[in-house]
Design an enzyme around this catalytic site. Structure first.
Site, mmCIF file in Angstrom:
data_model
loop_
_atom_site.group_PDB
_atom_site.id
_atom_site.type_symbol
_atom_site.label_atom_id
_atom_site.label_comp_id
_atom_site.label_asym_id
_atom_site.label_seq_id
_atom_site.Cartn_x
_atom_site.Cartn_y
_atom_site.Cartn_z
ATOM 1 N N VAL A 38 20.022 -29.867 -5.880
ATOM 2 C CA VAL A 38 19.925 -30.423 -4.445
ATOM 3 C C VAL A 38 19.732 -32.060 -4.733
ATOM 4 O O VAL A 38 18.912 -32.491 -5.508
ATOM 5 C CB VAL A 38 18.523 -29.987 -3.980
ATOM 6 C CG1 VAL A 38 18.255 -30.431 -2.294
ATOM 7 C CG2 VAL A 38 18.561 -28.342 -3.782
ATOM 8 N N ALA A 89 16.880 -36.451 -6.166
ATOM 9 C CA ALA A 89 17.602 -35.025 -6.198
ATOM 10 C C ALA A 89 16.662 -34.280 -7.315
ATOM 11 O O ALA A 89 16.024 -35.029 -7.914
ATOM 12 C CB ALA A 89 19.165 -35.466 -7.002
ATOM 13 N N LYS A 90 17.288 -33.173 -7.522
ATOM 14 C CA LYS A 90 16.695 -32.253 -8.638
ATOM 15 C C LYS A 90 17.622 -31.162 -8.898
ATOM 16 O O LYS A 90 18.504 -30.786 -8.323
ATOM 17 C CB LYS A 90 15.226 -31.649 -7.845
ATOM 18 C CG LYS A 90 14.249 -31.361 -9.313
ATOM 19 C CD LYS A 90 13.575 -32.504 -9.844
ATOM 20 C CE LYS A 90 12.546 -32.267 -10.715
ATOM 21 N NZ LYS A 90 11.913 -33.386 -11.083
ATOM 22 N N GLY A 91 17.208 -30.603 -9.955
ATOM 23 C CA GLY A 91 18.171 -29.473 -10.514
ATOM 24 C C GLY A 91 16.834 -28.517 -11.131
ATOM 25 O O GLY A 91 16.012 -28.665 -11.476
#
Length: 410
Positions: A38, A89-91
Site C-alpha cells: 500500500v 507506504a508499507k508491505g
C-alpha cells in the site's frame, strides 16, 4: 489506471483522496501466502515504509501502517534540511515468518514487487523480516538495494552510497548501528515523556514486549539511562526480575529472531507465562513486537503509567480511549518509533554522515524535541498525545504538499 505485475498481482491506482494512493495484492502460486503493498502518498514520486511478515496480516493492517508511515515521515519535516520527508507506504505478507518456507515466500513476493521497489517504494525490514535477508535477495532479482527508488531524488548518489556504507557497517558495543537506532529513538522519546510526567529514570522501571532490534535497543538505552528493565517478553514468555534484568547479557546472547537465551538467566530471574506481561508493575510499558496487542479486552491489566509504542499500532483505538480515562498516557507509534526511518534518510540525504556519533546526536536531539513538542500541544489544548501528534504531522504534511510535487518531474 491499472497495473499488471508478475506472479498473480492485482493492482489499482488513482488520485489520492482519503484512501490509499495505490494498492497491490499478491497471491503466491506455491503456498497459501498473500501479500500486500500500500502506497499511502508519494512525495517527489517516492514513498517509504517497511515490509512485515506474520500469519494473519491483512490489507487493512497494511493500509493503517502505510498511513502511519505518512505521519511518521511528516513529523520529521525540517524546513531547510536536506531530507525532505517521503510519502508513506508499507508491505505485508500473510505467512508465518518461522516457517521453513518463509525465505522462499519472501523471495517470490520481492520478485513480484520489484518494479515498485525500483521506482516508487523504498522499503526495509519490519516484524518477521530481516534486512540482511532482503539485502541478499534483491540483488539476485536485479534490484540493487531496497532504497533504490530514492536515488532518483538525491543530489549526489555516490556520496549517499558512501554515507549509507558508513551507517550500515558501523557497530556499537557488539550490535550493528542499524539495529540500535530505532530503539535508541524510542528510549529518547520515553525519557522525554518521563521527564514531562516527573518520573525520575534512576527510580523508574520498565517492561519491554519484544526483544528484536527495536525492543532490544530500547531496553539497552533505557537501562543505560538508569531505568530498571524488570520484564522482557519474547515468544516463549516473560522474563521478570523486580530488581532489574541483566539487559546487556541478554541482548548480546539473543537469537536472530529476538529470543532470550534462557541459559543466560541469573538465579533470581523468573520465567512467567506470556499472559503476565501487561500486569507486571512498572512505570513504563513498551510494546515493541506486534500490532493490536493492547485491546479493549485486556487494557484493564495495564499497570504502567506510560505506554510508549515501539511497535506499529500496538494499542487499539478503543483500548487507548479506556486507558486515557484511567490516566494512562500513550506516546503514539508514529512519534516514538520514528527514528529508524528518519535515520536512514538523514544519512542518505546528508544531514548526518552515518557515523554512530552523529547518528545518536541527531536522534537524541530530534526525538526529545519532537516528544516535547507533542506534549506542549497536548497540554495547551487538553488533548491526547496522539491527537497532538496528528496536528503536528498534518501541519507539516500540508507544507510538504504545498512545496514539493507528488510526482517526479518528467
Amino acid at each position: 489506471m491499472a497495473l499488471t505485475l508478475p506472479n498473480a498481482i492485482d493492482g489499482a491506482a488513482g488520485a489520492r483522496t482519503d484512501n490509499a494512493f495505490f494498492e497491490a495484492i499478491w497471491h503466491d502460486t506455491e503456498s497459501p501466502a498473500t501479500g500486500y503493498v500500500v502506497i499511502d502518498r508519494l512525495v517527489r514520486g517516492v514513498s517509504s515504509g517497511g515490509l512485515r511478515m506474520r500469519a494473519g496480516c491483512t490489507l487493512d493492517e497494511v493500509r493503517g501502517l502505510a498511513r502511519g508511515m505518512t505521519l511518521k515521515e511528516g513529523v520529521h519535516y525540517e524546513p531547510g534540511a536536506r531530507y525532505v520527508p517521503l510519502g508513506g507506504a508499507k508491505g505485508g505478507i500473510d505467512f508465518d515468518p518461522y516457517s521453513p518456507d518463509a525465505d522462499a515466500v519472501l523471495r517470490r513476493f520481492l520478485q513480484a514487487m520489484a518494479p515498485i521497489i525500483e521506482q516508487r517504494w523504498t522499503m526495509g525490514e519490519d516484524f518477521g523480516v530481516q534486512q540482511a535477508t532482503v539485502d541478499r535477495i534483491l540483488p539476485e532479482l536485479g534490484v540493487s538495494n531496497s532504497i533504490q527508488a530514492a536515488y532518483q531524488v538525491v543530489d549526489d548518489p555516490e556520496a549517499a552510497r558512501a554515507r549509507m556504507s558508513t551507517a550500515f557497517s558501523s557497530s556499537v558495543d557488539g550490535v550493528t548501528l542499524d539495529e540500535l537506532v530505532g530503539g535508541y529513538g524510542v528510549a529518547q522519546s520515553a525519557l522525554a515523556a518521563m521527564r514531562r510526567l516527573g518520573i525520575d529514570p534512576a527510580q523508574a522501571t520498565a517492561v519491554i514486549q519484544g526483544f528484536g532490534s527495536m525492543g532490544g535497543a530500547t531496553a539497552r538505552y533505557l537501562a543505560r539511562a538508569g531505568v530498571k528493565i524488570v520484564g522482557i517478553v519474547d515468544v516463549d514468555g516473560v522474563i521478570h526480575n523486580p530488581d532489574g534484568l541483566d539487559v546487556e547479557t541478554l541482548l548480546l546472547s539473543r537469537s536472530a529472531k529476538g529470543n532470550v537465551d534462557r541459559s543466560r538467566l541469573r538465579a533470581d530471574d523468573r520465567q512467567l507465562d506470556a499472559a503476565a506481561w501487561l500486569s507486571l508493575p512498572a512505570d513504563v510499558l513498551v510494546p515493541a513486537a506486534i500490532s493490536y496487542c493492547v485491546t479493549a479486552d485486556n487494557q484493564d491489566q495495564v499497570a504502567a503509567r506510560l505506554i510508549v509504542e515501539a511497535a506499529n499500532m500496538p494499542v487499539t483505538a478503543d483500548a487507548e480511549a479506556a486507558l486515557t480515562e484511567r490516566g494512562v498516557l500513550v506516546c503514539p507509534d508514529f512519534v516514538a518509533n520514528s527514528a529508524t526511518n528518519a535515520w536512514w534518510w538523514w544519512a542518505f540525504f546528508g544531514d548526518i554522515d552515518g557515523s554512530p556519533e552523529q547518528s545518536f546526536a541527531k536522534i537524541a536531539d530530534r526525538m526529545t524535541a519532537l516528544t516535547d513538542g507533542v506534549f506542549d500541544v497536548a497540554e495547551s489544548r487538553d488533548i491526547t498525545l496522539r491527537a497532538a501528534a496528528f496536528e503536528l504531522a498534518a501541519r507539516n504534511l500540508a507544507e510538504i504538499e504545498a512545496t514539493f510535487p507528488t510526482y517526479l518531474p518528467r
